[in-house]
Design an enzyme around this catalytic site. Structure first.
Site, PDB file in Angstrom:
ATOM      1  N   HIS A 146       0.830  -1.199   0.000  1.00  0.00           N
ATOM      2  CA  HIS A 146       0.000   0.000   0.000  1.00  0.00           C
ATOM      3  C   HIS A 146       0.874   1.263   0.000  1.00  0.00           C
ATOM      4  O   HIS A 146       2.046   1.224  -0.354  1.00  0.00           O
ATOM      5  CB  HIS A 146      -0.938  -0.036   1.199  1.00  0.00           C
ATOM      6  N   GLU A 191      -2.485   2.743  -5.355  1.00  0.00           N
ATOM      7  CA  GLU A 191      -2.750   3.757  -6.392  1.00  0.00           C
ATOM      8  C   GLU A 191      -1.588   4.726  -6.556  1.00  0.00           C
ATOM      9  O   GLU A 191      -1.704   5.724  -7.248  1.00  0.00           O
ATOM     10  CB  GLU A 191      -4.021   4.537  -6.042  1.00  0.00           C
ATOM     11  N   GLU A 325     -10.889  -0.636  -5.198  1.00  0.00           N
ATOM     12  CA  GLU A 325     -11.535   0.252  -4.233  1.00  0.00           C
ATOM     13  C   GLU A 325     -12.629   1.038  -4.943  1.00  0.00           C
ATOM     14  O   GLU A 325     -12.445   1.465  -6.081  1.00  0.00           O
ATOM     15  CB  GLU A 325     -10.540   1.257  -3.639  1.00  0.00           C
TER      16      GLU A 325
END
Length: 386
Positions: A146, A191, A325
Site C-alpha cells: 500500500h 494507487e 476500491e
C-alpha cells in the site's frame, strides 16, 4: 489507499444481521480450511476466479496504518493506530456472513523493517494470520503493497534504490505465501503508481508521459517476474496488476501496458471515486465544490460509460478487471445518494464480470465490533448486485 490522510497522485478519500456468536455454524458449512489455503486449481482461469470473487470489502486503515507519530514498535500499535480494533476471527467471519466473498488487505510493509529492508517476522506472521482468517471462511484474500509512507514516489528520482526495496519486500512476501492456494491474490501496488513530477494529465503536454508510464510498467513487470520465479504455487498464482494511478481513464490509456506473464494469470486493478466532488469532498475545496447528492441520469450514464470502457479495453481482450476500491465519504452527503452510488457501482461492475471491492474503514459501513453491516438497506442493495 490511505484514507483520511494525505495521498500522492490522486485526491482520494476514505471513503448480515448475524451476530459474532454464530461463527461456529458458518464454520461447519465451510470446506476444510487447509484445502482452501493450499489448493491451486490448474484449469481455473483468472476470468473465472474474478467472477467467483463476487463482492469484496477492504480492511481499510488497519494493517496499512503508518506514521512517525505512532507510539510503540509492535504490530498491534500500528494495526490500531488509525482507529481499527485488533482484527479478530469473528470480525472476518462477519464479512463472510454478510455475503462478501473477497477481503482486500492493504499493508504497509515498512512499519517494522530493518535498514536492509528485512521485514520483521512478527509483521509477516500477523498478515499471514489475517489472510488465514479470510481463507478459513472460504473467501478470497488480496494482499498488496500500500501507500507505505509514500516512498514509492521516489521511483521517479531514485529508481534503483526504490526498486531494491520493492524487490526485497516482494521476495519476503512471496516466500511467506508460496504454498498458499489460489484463494490468495497478490497485488503489485496500490494507487501510488503515478508520477506527477514527470507528467500529469492537466499539464497540456505529453512531455514526460512516456517516462512516467514506463516506470509503472517496469514495476509491474518486475512484480510478475519476481512472483513467477519465487517458488511453490507462485508460479501459477493469480496476480492483480495496478493500473496507472488506478484511474480508469489513465489505465485505459495505450501508454499503460499489462506485463508479460508466462502463466497468463493477471487481472488489472482500478479504483472508482468518481465524481470526486461527491466521493471525496466533504466540503468545498479550491479544486471543486462539494456535492451532497448523486444519481442523476447523466451521472448514471457516466458510471456505465466508465465500466464499458474498462470492459472494452481489458475484459473483452482477456484481462479481467477488479475494482480494488470504490466508495465515498458519508459526512455531508445525502444518505440515499450514498446507498445509490455504492450499489450502482457494485451492480455495474458485477454485470460486466468484474469484482467490486468496497473501501471501508472502521465502523463506516461495517461494524467491526458487532461484526455486521451497519445499514441493512445498504447491505441488501449490495447483495442484489451479486
Amino acid at each position: 489507499m490511505q484514507k483520511l490522510h494525505s495521498i500522492p497522485c490522486l485526491l482520494l478519500a476514505a471513503v448480515l444481521l448475524v451476530g459474532c456468536g454464530a461463527q461456529e455454524t458458518v464454520q461447519d458449512s465451510r470446506p476444510p480450511a487447509e484445502s482452501v489455503r493450499t489448493s491451486m486449481r490448474e484449469d481455473y482461469t483468472t476470468a473465472e476466479l474474478v467472477s467467483d470473487m463476487g463482492l469484496g470489502i477492504n480492511l481499510g486503515n488497519t494493517l496499512e496504518a503508518c506514521g512517525d507519530w505512532i507510539q510503540g514498535d509492535s504490530v498491534t500499535s500500528y494495526e490500531t493506530a488509525w482507529g481499527s480494533p485488533v482484527v479478530t476471527e469473528e470480525m472476518i467471519a462477519g464479512y463472510a456472513k454478510a455475503g462478501f466473498q473477497t477481503v482486500r488487505i492493504p499493508v504497509a510493509w515498512s512499519n517494522l523493517m530493518a535498514e536492509d529492508y528485512t521485514i520483521a517476522p512478527e509483521l509477516l506472521e500477523r498478515v499471514e494470520t489475517v489472510v488465514q482468517y479470510v481463507l478459513d471462511n472460504d473467501m478470497y484474500a488480496i494482499v498488496n503493497l500500500h501507500w507505505d509512507g509514500g516512498w514509492i514516489a521516489g521511483f521517479s528520482t531514485d529508481f534503483d534504490t526504490c526498486m531494491e526495496k520493492y524487490t526485497r519486500i516482494w521476495e519476503q512476501v512471496t516466500d511467506t505465501f508460496q504454498d498458499y492456494g489460489d484463494h490468495l491474490i497478490l497485488e503489485s501496488l496500490n494507487e501510488e503508481g503515478c508520477f506527477d513530477d514527470l507528467w500529469n494529465r492537466y499539464s497540456g503536454s505529453d512531455s514526460g508521459k512516456a517516462e512516467a508510464y514506463g516506470i509503472v510498467n517496469d514495476i509491474n513487470q518486475t512484480f510478475v517476474d519476481l512472483v513467477r520465479n519465487s517458488g511453490g504455487n507462485n508460479a501459477r498464482r493469480h496476480l492483480l496488476i495496478a493500473g496507472y494511478a488506478t484511474d480508469v481513464d489513465l489505465t485505459c490509456d495505450e501508454a499503460f501496458r499489462m506485463p508479460e506473464d508466462p502463466a497468463g494469470r493477471c487481472a488489472v486493478s482500478v479504483h472508482y471515486y468518481s465524481p470526486a466532488t461527491f466521493c471525496i469532498l466533504e466540503e468545498d475545496a479550491d479544486w471543486g465544490k462539494a456535492r451532497s447528492r448523486w444519481g442523476s441520469p447523466r451521472e448514471q450514464r457516466v458510471l456505465e460509460s466508465d465500466m464499458d470502457k474498462l470492459k472494452e479495453t481489458f475484459a473483452d481482450k482477456g484481462v479481467p478487471v477488479i475494482i480494488g476500491e470504490y466508495g465515498c465519504v458519508v459526512r455531508n452527503k445525502e444518505e440515499e445518494s450514498v446507498k445509490l452510488f455504492l450499489s450502482s457501482v457494485a451492480g455495474a461492475a458485477r454485470s460486466r464480470g468484474m469484482c467490486p471491492v468496497l473501501w471501508d474503514v472502521t465502523d463506516v459501513f461495517y461494524d467491526r465490533t458487532a461484526c455486521q453491516m451497519k445499514d441493512e438497506d445498504l447491505h441488501q442493495r449490495l447483495l442484489a448486485a451479486k
